[in-house]
Write a protein that holds these residues in place. Structure first.
Motif, PDB file in Angstrom:
ATOM      1  N   PRO A 163       0.708  -1.152  -0.028  1.00  0.00           N
ATOM      2  CA  PRO A 163       0.066   0.022  -0.120  1.00  0.00           C
ATOM      3  C   PRO A 163       1.053   1.350   0.112  1.00  0.00           C
ATOM      4  N   LEU A 164       0.520   2.125  -0.702  1.00  0.00           N
ATOM      5  CA  LEU A 164       0.964   3.482  -0.722  1.00  0.00           C
ATOM      6  C   LEU A 164       0.020   4.455   0.188  1.00  0.00           C
ATOM      7  N   LEU A 165       0.474   5.143   1.022  1.00  0.00           N
ATOM      8  CA  LEU A 165      -0.024   5.933   2.015  1.00  0.00           C
ATOM      9  C   LEU A 165       0.116   7.472   1.866  1.00  0.00           C
ATOM     10  N   GLU A 166       0.789   8.026   0.903  1.00  0.00           N
ATOM     11  CA  GLU A 166       0.956   9.348   0.786  1.00  0.00           C
ATOM     12  C   GLU A 166       0.299  10.043  -0.664  1.00  0.00           C
ATOM     13  N   GLU A 167      -0.255  11.363  -0.447  1.00  0.00           N
ATOM     14  CA  GLU A 167      -0.776  11.984  -1.657  1.00  0.00           C
ATOM     15  C   GLU A 167       0.236  13.052  -1.899  1.00  0.00           C
ATOM     16  N   VAL A 168       0.487  13.268  -3.182  1.00  0.00           N
ATOM     17  CA  VAL A 168       1.442  14.294  -3.702  1.00  0.00           C
ATOM     18  C   VAL A 168       1.052  15.126  -4.919  1.00  0.00           C
ATOM     19  N   ASN A 169       1.411  16.154  -5.167  1.00  0.00           N
ATOM     20  CA  ASN A 169       1.309  16.867  -6.328  1.00  0.00           C
ATOM     21  C   ASN A 169       2.828  17.097  -6.903  1.00  0.00           C
TER      22      ASN A 169
END
Length: 488
Positions: A27-33
């Motif tokens: 799982p990926l738990l970070e959100e980015v731009n």
């Protein structure tokens, strides 16, 4: 590459050895731009302008019971390609269930393999006890992205360019919509169906180009079924009743166990685009189950349908020592053996003809979307490694000549579903690119690749670095900027 990381989400995940919570499914738990993405190889073509969207099952909280990869929370990954440059962003789909579990700080719903009583709250969809994670498919209609859930969910609206979230689609019926609504780019209409455990067990609907529900009719079935996808031609919508569905006696006890009934025929419902229940034409065919269709079109008195015929819809468990062999067989294409197949429904005689188009194990097909519902020539399918729900390559078919070309990824590199992106001012059907996200387990990274469909066997002509390693998932979509501009 410039990256801005958003505030982290709440997660209760703990280290574990589950095969679908590690490796490419970590799982990926970070959100980015991110913008000014680095090009690893080649260059970003300046004759492509649009947005690639990819949905992901991405578990946020420690499972309450037995985890299945389809239980994961929806996360949309997006790359925007314009003027030879690329930007990227990713967001969890803020479903009602996601928000509730963020507040609770833990899982509130069990998964597809859990028995009744595991969930702490009533669930959603045809199953009735699951979290609507909106983690299966993503499409764009009337300028808005819609994320969907495989067992009939509410459908969540996002801006396809910013991923700004706009909540539940206001037109969604009480029984939700299936994972795979379809958009006819010629008319701008969206076609969908849903299914449930109560009569009439299925409905079919149409939205117009402005997002208004203009058709919604029952499609009566003999009992609860598990249709997953639909197709359409210029005048007909095609639904199905396959002999693979929940065991009716166990269902009375709240147990959702799928059974294949090879003694029964497959049935196909052809309904006029804006028809009624009385207008449905039923056709029979050989018993099977089909997850995904490629396309359908009309040829004289016949409606032609292409999809992936499963030779073994109810496979034996994989030989594993960790107790996961049963569910892993049902998502291992080398176990259920989908093959590219064609059905022909004769409207004059009521008869069905079938033929095999390729004997390789293939699935998750894409075409040039401007040819949906129309005669077409080129199809793009994925290949998989035995034992796993992962993509390790692509096959391009010329359905007129029977020729095909393949791209196989190096060991340890896994792809995402790869829609076709037409070149700006494309001159013919295969004038464009396949776009896909890649997970590189060898390096612990991810990237975006573009394959020039005119030079398919040459492999990627461009590789673009992503700011983090993403988790594997299911479906993806391409939308041209011109289409978005017209919708606005």
């Amino acid at each position: 590459m410039n990256v801005v990381r958003l505030a982290p989400v709440v997660s209760s995940m703990r280290p574990n050895n589950h095969p679908y919570l590690n490796g490419p499914w970590t799982p990926l738990l970070e959100e980015v731009n991110a913008w000014d993405l680095d090009v690893i190889e080649g260059r970003i073509p300046d004759d492509i302008d649009g947005v690639y969207l990819r949905n992901t099952e991405n578990q946020v909280h420690q499972p309450l019971g037995r985890h299945h990869p389809f239980d994961g929370d929806g996360m949309i990954h997006q790359i925007d390609l314009r003027g030879g440059k690329a930007t990227y962003r990713n967001r969890f789909v803020r479903t009602r269930c996601f928000q509730a579990e963020q507040l609770a700080g833990r899982s509130l719903w069990g998964g597809i393999m859990d028995r009744p009583g595991v969930s702490t709250r009533p669930g959603f969809g045809a199953h009735g006890g699951l979290k609507d994670s909106s983690s299966t498919d993503i499409i764009v209609h009337a300028g808005k992205a819609l994320s969907t859930f495989y067992q009939c969910g509410e459908a969540y609206v996002l801006d396809p360019e910013t991923l700004e979230q706009q909540g539940v689609a206001p037109w969604v019926p009480l029984d939700g919509i299936s994972a795979h609504p379809k958009v006819d780019e010629r008319t701008g209409e969206l076609l969908f169906f849903n299914y449930s455990t109560h009569a009439p067990y299925m409905h079919y609907g149409v939205l117009d180009a402005d997002g208004r529900l203009v058709t919604y009719v029952p499609v009566p079935l003999p009992g609860p079924r598990l249709p997953h996808d639909m197709a359409f031609s210029e005048n007909w919508s095609i639904l199905n009743d396959f002999p693979f569905y929940w065991d009716e006696e166990l269902l009375k006890r709240g147990l959702h166990v799928s059974r294949f009934h090879p003694e029964m025929k497959s049935r196909f419902a052809l309904i006029p685009r804006h028809g009624t229940t009385a207008d449905i034409r039923w056709f029979e065919a050989e018993p099977t189950y089909v997850l995904h269709w490629l396309n359908a079109y009309e040829e004289g008195d016949e409606v032609v349908l292409d999809g992936y015929f499963q030779e073994n819809p109810s496979p034996e468990p994989l030989a594993r020592d960790d107790g996961h062999g049963h569910f892993m067989a049902f998502i291992d294409e080398h176990s259920f053996r989908p093959k590219l197949h064609r059905w022909r429904f004769n409207l004059a005689t009521g008869q069905t003809r079938e033929e095999r188009l390729d004997d390789r194990i293939l699935e998750f097909g894409m075409i040039n979307q401007t040819y949906l519902g129309q005669p077409y020539r080129y199809a793009y399918s994925t290949t998989t490694p035995p034992g796993w729900f992962l993509f390790n390559g692509f096959v391009k078919h010329d359905l007129h000549t029977g020729e095909s070309w393949s791209v196989t990824l190096p060991e340890g590199r896994y792809a995402s579903e790869a829609p076709f992106a037409p070149r700006i001012d494309a001159r013919d059907e295969d004038d464009g690119y396949l776009v896909s996200f890649i997970i590189d387990e060898n390096k612990g990274t991810s990237e975006c690749i573009l394959i020039d469909c005119k030079r398919f066997a040459d492999g990627p002509v461009c590789r673009i670095a992503l700011p983090h390693k993403i988790s594997s998932g299911t479906h993806a979509h391409w939308v041209d900027r011109r289409s978005l501009d017209r919708a606005r």
